[in-house]
Write a protein that holds these residues in place. Sequence first.
Motif, PDB file in Angstrom:
ATOM      1  N   ASP A  27       0.863  -1.180   0.000  1.00  0.00           N
ATOM      2  CA  ASP A  27       0.000   0.000   0.000  1.00  0.00           C
ATOM      3  C   ASP A  27       0.896   1.225   0.000  1.00  0.00           C
ATOM      4  O   ASP A  27       1.220   1.788   1.047  1.00  0.00           O
ATOM      5  N   GLN A  28       1.352   1.587  -1.193  1.00  0.00           N
ATOM      6  CA  GLN A  28       2.291   2.694  -1.349  1.00  0.00           C
ATOM      7  C   GLN A  28       1.839   3.575  -2.507  1.00  0.00           C
ATOM      8  O   GLN A  28       1.595   3.079  -3.611  1.00  0.00           O
ATOM      9  N   PRO A  29       1.706   4.878  -2.298  1.00  0.00           N
ATOM     10  CA  PRO A  29       1.254   5.782  -3.369  1.00  0.00           C
ATOM     11  C   PRO A  29       2.297   5.885  -4.479  1.00  0.00           C
ATOM     12  O   PRO A  29       3.500   5.816  -4.231  1.00  0.00           O
ATOM     13  N   LEU A  30       1.799   6.058  -5.690  1.00  0.00           N
ATOM     14  CA  LEU A  30       2.680   6.145  -6.852  1.00  0.00           C
ATOM     15  C   LEU A  30       2.533   7.484  -7.546  1.00  0.00           C
ATOM     16  O   LEU A  30       1.436   8.044  -7.652  1.00  0.00           O
ATOM     17  N   LYS A  42       9.393   7.454 -15.788  1.00  0.00           N
ATOM     18  CA  LYS A  42       9.273   6.354 -14.835  1.00  0.00           C
ATOM     19  C   LYS A  42       8.351   6.756 -13.684  1.00  0.00           C
ATOM     20  O   LYS A  42       8.132   7.934 -13.423  1.00  0.00           O
ATOM     21  N   MET A  43       7.830   5.736 -13.005  1.00  0.00           N
ATOM     22  CA  MET A  43       7.023   5.953 -11.813  1.00  0.00           C
ATOM     23  C   MET A  43       7.825   5.541 -10.590  1.00  0.00           C
ATOM     24  O   MET A  43       8.811   4.804 -10.696  1.00  0.00           O
ATOM     25  N   ALA A  44       7.389   6.019  -9.415  1.00  0.00           N
ATOM     26  CA  ALA A  44       8.120   5.720  -8.187  1.00  0.00           C
ATOM     27  C   ALA A  44       7.180   5.846  -6.999  1.00  0.00           C
ATOM     28  O   ALA A  44       6.106   6.455  -7.094  1.00  0.00           O
ATOM     29  N   VAL A  56       6.469  -1.341  -9.985  1.00  0.00           N
ATOM     30  CA  VAL A  56       7.081  -0.487  -8.974  1.00  0.00           C
ATOM     31  C   VAL A  56       6.903  -1.081  -7.578  1.00  0.00           C
ATOM     32  O   VAL A  56       7.828  -1.048  -6.752  1.00  0.00           O
ATOM     33  N   HIS A  57       5.739  -1.657  -7.312  1.00  0.00           N
ATOM     34  CA  HIS A  57       5.518  -2.254  -5.990  1.00  0.00           C
ATOM     35  C   HIS A  57       6.421  -3.461  -5.758  1.00  0.00           C
ATOM     36  O   HIS A  57       6.905  -3.686  -4.639  1.00  0.00           O
ATOM     37  N   MET A  58       6.670  -4.246  -6.798  1.00  0.00           N
ATOM     38  CA  MET A  58       7.586  -5.369  -6.625  1.00  0.00           C
ATOM     39  C   MET A  58       9.018  -4.867  -6.416  1.00  0.00           C
ATOM     40  O   MET A  58       9.781  -5.426  -5.628  1.00  0.00           O
ATOM     41  N   GLN A  59       9.378  -3.803  -7.097  1.00  0.00           N
ATOM     42  CA  GLN A  59      10.694  -3.198  -6.866  1.00  0.00           C
ATOM     43  C   GLN A  59      10.807  -2.721  -5.420  1.00  0.00           C
ATOM     44  O   GLN A  59      11.857  -2.874  -4.787  1.00  0.00           O
TER      45      GLN A  59
END
Length: 369
Positions: free
Chosen positions: A192-195, A204-206, A244-247
């Motif tokens: 549960d992390q905002p992108l 890119k997204m982060a 991004v969440h898997m990263q």
Amino acid sequence: MTDATQQSLNNLIHLTISSDLGGLRLDVALQRLLPEHSRSRLQAWIKSGLVTVDGKVSTAKTKVWGGEKVSVDVQVKPETYAFTAQDIPLDIVYEDDHILVVNKPAGMVVHPAAGNWEGTLLNALLFHSPQLHDVPRAGIVHRLDKETSGLLVVAKTLNAQTHLVRQLQARTVKREYRAIVWGQLWRNGVVDQPLGRDPRSRTKMAINRMGKPAVTRYEILERFSVQTYLRCNLETGRTHQIRVHMQHLKAPLVGDPVYGFRGIVPIRAMTQTLRDAVSQFHRQALHAIKLGLVHPATNEFMEWQIELADDMKVLLEAMRHEDVRDDEEDFELSMEPYLADEDYEYDDDDLFDDGDEEDDADFDNEEDV
């Protein structure tokens, strides 16, 4: 203003320079004769040898005096064909008068954008269902990355499109993915992390505290010596969300050229068979395997599930035949970027950005995972 005569044969235009243009540079004279084209574009064509004066290649600075015969090989802008129907095979999983569900192969771009003006899913849809010319964005309501395979739903009518967009906004569309990641995950979980946009690279997204809410649930299906096979379910649909969440978990997708890590592949911990399988896998190991939604006409819940993509099956089988070593050494994941930003081929996140803020909001929940 000019008595130039003009004849068009395919993209070749023949012009006669009139006397009132005498003394001008070639590029300036051409801009007077072809005002629909910019001077910089005409200069580029001249430099490329696409313009001849009396049968000879010239330069932009060449002076014309009137009476010269000029030929211009007009180069059509690639975006001209962005919404052209193209006979491209589609793997259709379901279709009726209202919606179409397609299994998109890896390597196919969903919507035309810079660098990919043709050969897209949209071009294929327009050929398959010409009536989609009358539906905004040819009925596309969500998308997958170019190198992500799997299920997409397309609306065939405006009413169906509105209905599907509302479901996406309400987060009631069920989307399940299969992913193969590096490393060993030991328990099921939720990210549960905002992108948001990566402040260091807009392509890119982060994880971004000022970004939009993003929730990914993941479940371990199989664990191997250096990889894990996952089921991922989206509660939101942000750009590159799963990747991004898997990263963020330090378990990036196998094959991901953007969100992977440079020093990640544990060569010594793999057999030659698995090394070969990994080296021959040229995309992120992510597949949209299940899709569920309420049918826009019948209001009945419908669900589709397809098999795992063939290339991921091959990779998975190689992993299953890998012997787990008792003396296996732990390996650390490097946090160095896998690619320099300039090496990243931009997969336009603003595909649907047409300046209409209300319209863009309709597509706020589209995923590009």
